[in-house]
Structures are given as C-alpha cells and as structure tokens.
Design a protein around this motif. Sequence first.
Motif, mmCIF file in Angstrom:
data_model
loop_
_atom_site.group_PDB
_atom_site.id
_atom_site.type_symbol
_atom_site.label_atom_id
_atom_site.label_comp_id
_atom_site.label_asym_id
_atom_site.label_seq_id
_atom_site.Cartn_x
_atom_site.Cartn_y
_atom_site.Cartn_z
ATOM 1 N N ILE A 49 0.823 -1.209 0.000
ATOM 2 C CA ILE A 49 0.000 0.000 0.000
ATOM 3 C C ILE A 49 0.860 1.264 0.000
ATOM 4 O O ILE A 49 0.580 2.197 -0.772
ATOM 5 C CB ILE A 49 -0.977 -0.010 1.192
ATOM 6 C CG1 ILE A 49 -2.049 -1.083 0.981
ATOM 7 C CG2 ILE A 49 -1.634 1.354 1.362
ATOM 8 C CD1 ILE A 49 -3.020 -1.231 2.142
ATOM 9 N N PRO A 50 1.920 1.371 0.829
ATOM 10 C CA PRO A 50 2.742 2.589 0.766
ATOM 11 C C PRO A 50 3.326 2.843 -0.623
ATOM 12 O O PRO A 50 3.347 3.990 -1.091
ATOM 13 C CB PRO A 50 3.844 2.316 1.800
ATOM 14 C CG PRO A 50 3.230 1.362 2.766
ATOM 15 C CD PRO A 50 2.360 0.475 1.924
ATOM 16 N N ALA A 51 3.796 1.788 -1.297
ATOM 17 C CA ALA A 51 4.341 1.957 -2.650
ATOM 18 C C ALA A 51 3.256 2.424 -3.608
ATOM 19 O O ALA A 51 3.486 3.325 -4.441
ATOM 20 C CB ALA A 51 4.955 0.650 -3.139
ATOM 21 N N MET A 52 2.061 1.854 -3.513
ATOM 22 C CA MET A 52 0.960 2.250 -4.387
ATOM 23 C C MET A 52 0.587 3.711 -4.162
ATOM 24 O O MET A 52 0.333 4.455 -5.118
ATOM 25 C CB MET A 52 -0.242 1.340 -4.138
ATOM 26 C CG MET A 52 0.003 -0.121 -4.492
ATOM 27 S SD MET A 52 -1.283 -1.234 -3.848
ATOM 28 C CE MET A 52 -2.690 -0.726 -4.831
ATOM 29 N N LEU A 53 0.559 4.149 -2.901
ATOM 30 C CA LEU A 53 0.220 5.535 -2.601
ATOM 31 C C LEU A 53 1.330 6.480 -3.046
ATOM 32 O O LEU A 53 1.063 7.600 -3.515
ATOM 33 C CB LEU A 53 -0.052 5.690 -1.107
ATOM 34 C CG LEU A 53 -1.287 4.952 -0.585
ATOM 35 C CD1 LEU A 53 -1.425 5.137 0.925
ATOM 36 C CD2 LEU A 53 -2.550 5.433 -1.286
ATOM 37 N N LEU A 54 2.584 6.049 -2.897
ATOM 38 C CA LEU A 54 3.703 6.869 -3.347
ATOM 39 C C LEU A 54 3.639 7.088 -4.858
ATOM 40 O O LEU A 54 3.878 8.190 -5.351
ATOM 41 C CB LEU A 54 5.029 6.197 -2.964
ATOM 42 C CG LEU A 54 6.308 7.010 -3.186
ATOM 43 C CD1 LEU A 54 6.318 8.235 -2.276
ATOM 44 C CD2 LEU A 54 7.535 6.163 -2.917
ATOM 45 N N TRP A 55 3.305 6.031 -5.597
ATOM 46 C CA TRP A 55 3.161 6.158 -7.058
ATOM 47 C C TRP A 55 2.033 7.113 -7.426
ATOM 48 O O TRP A 55 2.069 7.745 -8.477
ATOM 49 C CB TRP A 55 2.906 4.782 -7.671
ATOM 50 C CG TRP A 55 4.128 3.935 -7.755
ATOM 51 C CD1 TRP A 55 5.405 4.348 -7.952
ATOM 52 C CD2 TRP A 55 4.192 2.509 -7.635
ATOM 53 N NE1 TRP A 55 6.268 3.286 -7.957
ATOM 54 C CE2 TRP A 55 5.557 2.139 -7.770
ATOM 55 C CE3 TRP A 55 3.243 1.511 -7.435
ATOM 56 C CZ2 TRP A 55 5.987 0.821 -7.718
ATOM 57 C CZ3 TRP A 55 3.675 0.194 -7.389
ATOM 58 C CH2 TRP A 55 5.030 -0.144 -7.523
ATOM 59 N N LYS A 56 1.015 7.213 -6.556
ATOM 60 C CA LYS A 56 -0.114 8.105 -6.833
ATOM 61 C C LYS A 56 0.194 9.550 -6.453
ATOM 62 O O LYS A 56 -0.618 10.442 -6.703
ATOM 63 C CB LYS A 56 -1.356 7.633 -6.067
ATOM 64 C CG LYS A 56 -1.974 6.350 -6.612
ATOM 65 C CD LYS A 56 -3.128 5.901 -5.727
ATOM 66 C CE LYS A 56 -3.800 4.646 -6.273
ATOM 67 N NZ LYS A 56 -4.589 4.931 -7.474
ATOM 68 N N GLY A 57 1.353 9.778 -5.831
ATOM 69 C CA GLY A 57 1.750 11.139 -5.492
ATOM 70 C C GLY A 57 1.523 11.536 -4.053
ATOM 71 O O GLY A 57 1.712 12.708 -3.695
ATOM 72 N N GLN A 102 1.486 -0.009 -12.238
ATOM 73 C CA GLN A 102 1.734 1.395 -11.938
ATOM 74 C C GLN A 102 2.607 2.058 -12.997
ATOM 75 O O GLN A 102 2.465 3.240 -13.287
ATOM 76 C CB GLN A 102 2.395 1.527 -10.552
ATOM 77 C CG GLN A 102 1.525 1.078 -9.403
ATOM 78 C CD GLN A 102 0.269 1.909 -9.255
ATOM 79 O OE1 GLN A 102 0.246 3.070 -9.627
ATOM 80 N NE2 GLN A 102 -0.783 1.318 -8.726
ATOM 81 N N LYS A 103 3.518 1.307 -13.595
ATOM 82 C CA LYS A 103 4.421 1.896 -14.583
ATOM 83 C C LYS A 103 3.817 1.957 -15.972
ATOM 84 O O LYS A 103 4.106 2.871 -16.743
ATOM 85 C CB LYS A 103 5.731 1.099 -14.615
ATOM 86 C CG LYS A 103 6.563 1.238 -13.354
ATOM 87 C CD LYS A 103 7.832 0.408 -13.441
ATOM 88 C CE LYS A 103 8.659 0.523 -12.171
ATOM 89 N NZ LYS A 103 9.885 -0.318 -12.223
ATOM 90 N N TYR A 104 3.006 0.964 -16.327
ATOM 91 C CA TYR A 104 2.562 0.856 -17.716
ATOM 92 C C TYR A 104 1.045 0.796 -17.873
ATOM 93 O O TYR A 104 0.554 0.483 -18.958
ATOM 94 C CB TYR A 104 3.174 -0.391 -18.368
ATOM 95 C CG TYR A 104 4.677 -0.389 -18.342
ATOM 96 C CD1 TYR A 104 5.404 0.482 -19.136
ATOM 97 C CD2 TYR A 104 5.373 -1.257 -17.507
ATOM 98 C CE1 TYR A 104 6.787 0.489 -19.112
ATOM 99 C CE2 TYR A 104 6.764 -1.260 -17.474
ATOM 100 C CZ TYR A 104 7.453 -0.390 -18.276
ATOM 101 O OH TYR A 104 8.829 -0.385 -18.252
ATOM 102 N N ASN A 124 -7.260 8.518 -14.848
ATOM 103 C CA ASN A 124 -5.858 8.142 -14.713
ATOM 104 C C ASN A 124 -5.049 9.259 -14.063
ATOM 105 O O ASN A 124 -3.863 9.412 -14.313
ATOM 106 C CB ASN A 124 -5.257 7.781 -16.078
ATOM 107 C CG ASN A 124 -5.343 8.933 -17.069
ATOM 108 O OD1 ASN A 124 -5.965 9.945 -16.789
ATOM 109 N ND2 ASN A 124 -4.718 8.764 -18.216
ATOM 110 N N TYR A 125 -5.733 10.082 -13.225
ATOM 111 C CA TYR A 125 -5.056 11.156 -12.500
ATOM 112 C C TYR A 125 -5.768 11.384 -11.177
ATOM 113 O O TYR A 125 -6.903 10.964 -10.987
ATOM 114 C CB TYR A 125 -5.029 12.445 -13.331
ATOM 115 C CG TYR A 125 -6.413 12.992 -13.639
ATOM 116 C CD1 TYR A 125 -7.085 13.823 -12.745
ATOM 117 C CD2 TYR A 125 -7.047 12.658 -14.824
ATOM 118 C CE1 TYR A 125 -8.347 14.302 -13.017
ATOM 119 C CE2 TYR A 125 -8.323 13.133 -15.105
ATOM 120 C CZ TYR A 125 -8.959 13.965 -14.208
ATOM 121 O OH TYR A 125 -10.214 14.433 -14.486
ATOM 122 N N LEU A 126 -5.095 12.083 -10.250
ATOM 123 C CA LEU A 126 -5.687 12.471 -8.975
ATOM 124 C C LEU A 126 -5.441 13.958 -8.773
ATOM 125 O O LEU A 126 -4.308 14.432 -8.947
ATOM 126 C CB LEU A 126 -5.059 11.693 -7.824
ATOM 127 C CG LEU A 126 -5.388 10.198 -7.744
ATOM 128 C CD1 LEU A 126 -4.540 9.547 -6.654
ATOM 129 C CD2 LEU A 126 -6.854 9.987 -7.462
#
Length: 307
Positions: free
Chosen positions: A172-180, A219-221, A299-301
Amino acid sequence: MIPLLDEEENIQPLVEALENALDDYDRTYEVIFIDDGSTDGTFKELKAAHEKNPHIKILKFRKNFGQSASMKAGFDHAKGNIVISMDGDLQNDPTDIPRLVEMLEAEDCDVVCGWRADRKDPLSKTITSKFANLLRRSITSEFIHDSGCTLRAYRNECVKDLELYGEIHRYIPAMLLWKGYSIGEAKVKHHPRAYGVTKYNWKRVVKGFLDLIVISFWQKYSVRPIHVFGGVGLISCSAGVLVGGWLGIQRLFFGMGLSDRPLFLVAILMIMVGVQLIVSGILADIMLKIYYGGEGRKNYLVENIFE
C-alpha cells in the motif's frame, strides 16, 4: 481498523488495550473489526465487546477472503478523517496510535508507516521479511524500512480508491507513493505473540512476490501498455528481420542452404513473437480505454482546485 482471523484469545486483551489508549485521547474514534471468516470463537468475543463498547463495529465475512480484502472493507467503511490499520494479534501496541496521528498532522504527511525496529518475531520470519523488504525496494523504489508492519495512519482520502486483492496490502505505501501521496515513517513498539498462531507462511511470501510484479507493472505501464508490449515486440521483430535478411542474402548470393540452419527458424519465431506482442499491446490499450471509460475512472488524482 483491525482484520482478524482465528484470534479468539486476543480479542479481550486487545479491546482493553485499545480502550486504555484511546478513551483518554482527545479524539472521537471508532474501532472496526473485520472477521475474515474465523472458525473459532472470534466472532462471539467480538459481539460481546460490541455490546459493552459502542465505539466497536464489526464486519463479518461469509468466508476467508484474505487480509487485503479485509483491509479494503475496513477502508470502505471507515468514516473518520484519519484511518489507523493494525494487526489483531497484540503484537502492535495501541499506545503508538496517538503518536502516529500527531506525526501525520505535524509533518503534513498523507501516510505514516510503523517501523518495527526491534521485532519480536522468530528469526526465520525476520530474515524472510528483510529479504522481502530488500526486494520490494529494488523493484518499487519505495524507501520505508518495514512494509510488513500493518500499524499505519492514513488520511481517509488516500485509501478510498485503492484496489486491494491477494497480498497487495503489503505494498500500500508503494501504491500511494506512485499516486503522489507523501509517506512518513515512525518507529513503533512490537511485542511477541502471546496467543494463537501466525498466519504467515511461505505460500504468502510467494503470492506476495507475484503481486509485487503485477502492481509494479500496473503502476508503470497501466496508462499505455503498448509502450512495453510494443517496444519488446518491435525489438523482437527487428532482430528477426535482420537475422532473416542476413540468411536470405547468404542463400541468394552465396548459395548457402537454409534447411539445416536452426537460426532461420529462430528468426521466423522472433518475428512471429514480435507481432504477437505488438497485437497484445494494442488489445491491452483497447481494454484500458474500456476500463477507464466504462465507470468514470480517471488516470489522474487532483490534490486541490483553486478557482
């Protein structure tokens, strides 16, 4: 928010520890227990605790769906501005909750992750966890020390659109970091397990590694999968054409036979594989457009809007 699976003996002392830590805290709170298909007396103990304490809520699953599904259910039903997740085995300490909340607000973070710097687990589990953390950092570029610690504080808006399944709750932390979102970290206490048995085993390690590969790719592609499939496909096609062309020149101008040249078959195979990868990338792009367009997904927040 506390997922539970067969933790009958831990319920009463856990509720008492939560009440001692939160009743005198100058915040209103609710405690959401998620019974993930327990087969012992966990639900009975939860009902007894709920009858005594109005702050306690229970979500009971029909069967065992896993910790990621339990956390997703907890996030979906949480109403507070700040959501705390923790394990129900008494290894996390509820007295750390106020400190995580204060750090979340003081440092203006979106998430504060607990770090079990002094773990009280068996050596085999600790070594496996360190290896998993090292592998995770190398793939995700996420910096926290302890992705396996469930004790975390989140701002509610961070977790509402998370899609959790398998063993993805660890990332979850990695997923949230990728989301900004911004990530903080704090050392927390850790206690040895007093009752019950751990649900952690080698199968969860393997599943977690496979989930890590999936979410890293997603997350990358996820926006343009043609970039990865098409790129590899073009390389394969180009290599096949070059090898095939070189062999064709040898056949036409130097009279060399191709029937006994395995490299000619390899060239044809590379071209076929390359074409298939390019087509797969196009189909994945089409499916992605359906995914984002079908239910209004974006595809954005947006963090803030100033008008």
